[in-house]
Design a protein around this motif. Structure first.
Motif, PDB file in Angstrom:
ATOM      1  N   THR A  40       0.689  -0.896  -0.214  1.00 20.59           N
ATOM      2  CA  THR A  40       0.148  -0.170   0.391  1.00 20.59           C
ATOM      3  C   THR A  40       0.501   1.250  -0.278  1.00 20.59           C
ATOM      4  O   THR A  40       1.823   1.247   0.012  1.00 20.59           O
ATOM      5  CB  THR A  40      -0.974   0.485   1.528  1.00 20.59           C
ATOM      6  OG1 THR A  40       0.287  -0.011   2.458  1.00 20.59           O
ATOM      7  CG2 THR A  40      -2.201  -1.381   0.901  1.00 20.59           C
ATOM      8  N   TYR A  41       0.150   2.709  -0.820  1.00 19.86           N
ATOM      9  CA  TYR A  41       1.140   3.825  -0.725  1.00 19.86           C
ATOM     10  C   TYR A  41      -0.076   4.537  -0.638  1.00 19.86           C
ATOM     11  O   TYR A  41      -1.025   5.343  -0.682  1.00 19.86           O
ATOM     12  CB  TYR A  41       1.318   3.631  -1.740  1.00 19.86           C
ATOM     13  CG  TYR A  41       2.299   4.975  -2.405  1.00 19.86           C
ATOM     14  CD1 TYR A  41       3.754   4.540  -2.205  1.00 19.86           C
ATOM     15  CD2 TYR A  41       2.402   6.368  -2.010  1.00 19.86           C
ATOM     16  CE1 TYR A  41       4.925   5.738  -2.910  1.00 19.86           C
ATOM     17  CE2 TYR A  41       3.419   6.838  -1.653  1.00 19.86           C
ATOM     18  CZ  TYR A  41       4.329   6.684  -2.448  1.00 19.86           C
ATOM     19  OH  TYR A  41       5.301   7.769  -2.506  1.00 19.86           O
ATOM     20  N   TRP A  42      -0.061   5.160   1.006  1.00 16.61           N
ATOM     21  CA  TRP A  42      -0.462   6.396   1.034  1.00 16.61           C
ATOM     22  C   TRP A  42      -0.031   7.664   1.314  1.00 16.61           C
ATOM     23  O   TRP A  42       1.139   7.521   1.401  1.00 16.61           O
ATOM     24  CB  TRP A  42      -0.599   6.097   2.629  1.00 16.61           C
ATOM     25  CG  TRP A  42      -1.663   7.449   3.928  1.00 16.61           C
ATOM     26  CD1 TRP A  42      -3.064   7.551   4.291  1.00 16.61           C
ATOM     27  CD2 TRP A  42      -0.930   8.679   4.172  1.00 16.61           C
ATOM     28  NE1 TRP A  42      -3.142   7.996   3.816  1.00 16.61           N
ATOM     29  CE2 TRP A  42      -2.364   8.834   5.044  1.00 16.61           C
ATOM     30  CE3 TRP A  42       0.562   8.900   4.104  1.00 16.61           C
ATOM     31  CZ2 TRP A  42      -1.889  10.235   5.831  1.00 16.61           C
ATOM     32  CZ3 TRP A  42      -0.025  10.144   5.236  1.00 16.61           C
ATOM     33  CH2 TRP A  42      -1.123  10.266   5.563  1.00 16.61           C
ATOM     34  N   VAL A  43      -0.673   9.155   0.786  1.00 18.29           N
ATOM     35  CA  VAL A  43      -0.572   9.982   1.111  1.00 18.29           C
ATOM     36  C   VAL A  43      -0.524  11.236   1.690  1.00 18.29           C
ATOM     37  O   VAL A  43      -2.076  11.036   0.860  1.00 18.29           O
ATOM     38  CB  VAL A  43      -0.316  10.550  -0.823  1.00 18.29           C
ATOM     39  CG1 VAL A  43       0.030  12.030  -1.061  1.00 18.29           C
ATOM     40  CG2 VAL A  43       0.776   9.675  -2.007  1.00 18.29           C
ATOM     41  N   GLY A  44      -0.513  11.709   2.520  1.00 19.55           N
ATOM     42  CA  GLY A  44      -0.779  12.748   3.218  1.00 19.55           C
ATOM     43  C   GLY A  44      -1.262  13.899   2.751  1.00 19.55           C
ATOM     44  O   GLY A  44      -1.190  13.949   1.341  1.00 19.55           O
ATOM     45  N   GLY A  45      -2.739  14.196   3.497  1.00 17.47           N
ATOM     46  CA  GLY A  45      -3.080  15.976   3.154  1.00 17.47           C
ATOM     47  C   GLY A  45      -4.974  15.261   2.418  1.00 17.47           C
ATOM     48  O   GLY A  45      -5.263  13.937   2.524  1.00 17.47           O
ATOM     49  N   ASN A  46      -5.533  16.289   1.455  1.00 18.11           N
ATOM     50  CA  ASN A  46      -6.268  16.763   0.826  1.00 18.11           C
ATOM     51  C   ASN A  46      -6.305  16.170  -0.908  1.00 18.11           C
ATOM     52  O   ASN A  46      -6.899  17.476  -1.969  1.00 18.11           O
ATOM     53  CB  ASN A  46      -7.207  17.032   1.568  1.00 18.11           C
ATOM     54  CG  ASN A  46      -8.202  16.569   3.459  1.00 18.11           C
ATOM     55  OD1 ASN A  46      -8.020  16.095   3.120  1.00 18.11           O
ATOM     56  ND2 ASN A  46      -7.564  17.295   3.644  1.00 18.11           N
ATOM     57  N   ILE A  47      -4.911  15.926  -1.050  1.00 13.78           N
ATOM     58  CA  ILE A  47      -4.769  16.340  -2.926  1.00 13.78           C
ATOM     59  C   ILE A  47      -6.218  15.095  -3.761  1.00 13.78           C
ATOM     60  O   ILE A  47      -5.781  14.420  -3.626  1.00 13.78           O
ATOM     61  CB  ILE A  47      -3.860  15.860  -3.030  1.00 13.78           C
ATOM     62  CG1 ILE A  47      -2.568  17.381  -1.769  1.00 13.78           C
ATOM     63  CG2 ILE A  47      -3.319  16.796  -4.596  1.00 13.78           C
ATOM     64  CD1 ILE A  47      -0.764  16.613  -1.911  1.00 13.78           C
ATOM     65  N   VAL A  50      -4.949  11.869  -5.738  1.00  9.96           N
ATOM     66  CA  VAL A  50      -3.645  11.735  -4.431  1.00  9.96           C
ATOM     67  C   VAL A  50      -3.454  11.786  -3.214  1.00  9.96           C
ATOM     68  O   VAL A  50      -2.976  10.599  -3.198  1.00  9.96           O
ATOM     69  CB  VAL A  50      -2.339  12.958  -4.841  1.00  9.96           C
ATOM     70  CG1 VAL A  50      -1.380  12.669  -4.297  1.00  9.96           C
ATOM     71  CG2 VAL A  50      -2.051  13.486  -6.502  1.00  9.96           C
ATOM     72  N   SER A  51      -3.889  11.859  -2.398  1.00 13.35           N
ATOM     73  CA  SER A  51      -4.460  11.776  -1.208  1.00 13.35           C
ATOM     74  C   SER A  51      -5.112  10.571  -0.708  1.00 13.35           C
ATOM     75  O   SER A  51      -5.747  10.005  -1.578  1.00 13.35           O
ATOM     76  CB  SER A  51      -4.922  12.893  -0.762  1.00 13.35           C
ATOM     77  OG  SER A  51      -4.059  13.462  -0.441  1.00 13.35           O
ATOM     78  N   GLY A  52      -4.930   9.843   0.041  1.00  8.23           N
ATOM     79  CA  GLY A  52      -5.016   8.708   0.757  1.00  8.23           C
ATOM     80  C   GLY A  52      -3.929   7.359   0.358  1.00  8.23           C
ATOM     81  O   GLY A  52      -3.745   7.825   0.258  1.00  8.23           O
ATOM     82  N   GLU A 125       3.403   8.829   3.202  1.00 14.20           N
ATOM     83  CA  GLU A 125       4.297  10.006   2.478  1.00 14.20           C
ATOM     84  C   GLU A 125       3.352  11.283   2.473  1.00 14.20           C
ATOM     85  O   GLU A 125       2.536  11.309   1.773  1.00 14.20           O
ATOM     86  CB  GLU A 125       4.603   9.883   0.962  1.00 14.20           C
ATOM     87  CG  GLU A 125       4.481  11.017   0.705  1.00 14.20           C
ATOM     88  CD  GLU A 125       4.196  11.213  -1.368  1.00 14.20           C
ATOM     89  OE1 GLU A 125       4.293  12.286  -1.461  1.00 14.20           O
ATOM     90  OE2 GLU A 125       4.854   9.850  -2.229  1.00 14.20           O
ATOM     91  N   TYR A 126       5.031  11.733   3.581  1.00 11.23           N
ATOM     92  CA  TYR A 126       4.440  13.229   4.486  1.00 11.23           C
ATOM     93  C   TYR A 126       5.285  14.044   3.320  1.00 11.23           C
ATOM     94  O   TYR A 126       6.356  14.071   3.052  1.00 11.23           O
ATOM     95  CB  TYR A 126       4.377  13.366   5.404  1.00 11.23           C
ATOM     96  CG  TYR A 126       3.192  12.348   5.908  1.00 11.23           C
ATOM     97  CD1 TYR A 126       2.670  12.670   7.283  1.00 11.23           C
ATOM     98  CD2 TYR A 126       4.743  11.256   6.685  1.00 11.23           C
ATOM     99  CE1 TYR A 126       2.239  11.778   8.090  1.00 11.23           C
ATOM    100  CE2 TYR A 126       3.905   9.955   7.376  1.00 11.23           C
ATOM    101  CZ  TYR A 126       2.804   9.867   8.377  1.00 11.23           C
ATOM    102  OH  TYR A 126       2.377   9.147   8.774  1.00 11.23           O
ATOM    103  N   LEU A 127       4.157  15.177   2.932  1.00 11.09           N
ATOM    104  CA  LEU A 127       4.952  16.155   1.742  1.00 11.09           C
ATOM    105  C   LEU A 127       4.117  17.449   2.449  1.00 11.09           C
ATOM    106  O   LEU A 127       3.367  17.174   2.942  1.00 11.09           O
ATOM    107  CB  LEU A 127       4.584  15.562   0.274  1.00 11.09           C
ATOM    108  CG  LEU A 127       2.974  15.681  -0.419  1.00 11.09           C
ATOM    109  CD1 LEU A 127       3.234  15.472  -1.661  1.00 11.09           C
ATOM    110  CD2 LEU A 127       2.568  14.589   0.124  1.00 11.09           C
ATOM    111  N   ASP A 128       4.731  18.332   1.194  1.00 12.53           N
ATOM    112  CA  ASP A 128       3.614  19.891   1.795  1.00 12.53           C
ATOM    113  C   ASP A 128       3.045  19.469   0.441  1.00 12.53           C
ATOM    114  O   ASP A 128       2.773  20.132  -0.548  1.00 12.53           O
ATOM    115  CB  ASP A 128       4.873  21.282   1.131  1.00 12.53           C
ATOM    116  CG  ASP A 128       4.794  22.398   1.089  1.00 12.53           C
ATOM    117  OD1 ASP A 128       2.875  22.750   1.261  1.00 12.53           O
ATOM    118  OD2 ASP A 128       5.200  23.645   0.834  1.00 12.53           O
ATOM    119  N   THR A 129       1.404  19.920   0.858  1.00 15.40           N
ATOM    120  CA  THR A 129       0.674  19.639   0.450  1.00 15.40           C
ATOM    121  C   THR A 129      -0.063  20.597  -0.822  1.00 15.40           C
ATOM    122  O   THR A 129      -0.341  20.502  -1.768  1.00 15.40           O
ATOM    123  CB  THR A 129      -0.795  19.003   0.732  1.00 15.40           C
ATOM    124  OG1 THR A 129      -1.001  19.656   1.681  1.00 15.40           O
ATOM    125  CG2 THR A 129      -0.484  17.900   1.147  1.00 15.40           C
TER     126      THR A 129
END
Length: 138
Positions: A40-47, A50-52, A125-129
């Motif tokens: 699984t690959y998780w991306v932070g935020g509400n993009i 992309v996110s989720g 993955e935590y990033l500058d959304t």
């Protein structure tokens, strides 16, 4: 002589390093080959889009969309620091890509990656959304 757990940790660090470095080649099959079939690959935020949490196939589709928007068809990920504890690898990294819209994507990340049996089992993955929004969505 290194203890067995130290050897496993170094193998996991190498796996993650190779995974991140493979993004610059833009070879989607190679990137996905580092991941287990049930990863699984998780991306932070509400993009949007992309996110989720994504399974391996959905992650590949997301990467393909990014590649289509990049001038080189890839993104350079530069790992800066690693913290390894057994199967867990934490990485601070930076990206660089020139985008077809004329903007530059240069983000900073924290990845928390779980390795299992020589493959990547999960990525967080935590990033500058806001940077993603500025470069891709405005």
């Amino acid at each position: 002589m290194m203890a067995p757990n130290s050897i496993a940790a170094q193998d996991n660090k190498r796996l993650v390093e190779d995974f991140l470095n493979s993004f610059e080649e833009g070879n989607l099959d190679k990137i996905l080959s580092f991941m287990s079939d049930d990863s699984t690959y998780w991306v932070g935020g509400n993009i949007p889009g992309v996110s989720g949490t994504k399974d391996k196939q959905s992650f590949g589709e997301m990467l393909g969309g990014f590649a289509e928007n990049s001038k080189t068809g890839s993104i350079k990920l530069t790992p800066h620091t690693f913290t390894v504890q057994g199967d867990r690898v934490a990485v601070e990294a930076e990206s660089y890509a020139e985008i077809l819209n004329g903007r530059v994507y240069n983000n900073r990340y924290h990845f928390l990656i779980l390795c299992r049996n020589g493959k990547i089992a999960s990525v967080r993955e935590y990033l500058d959304t806001e940077h993603v929004t500025e470069v891709f969505l405005k």
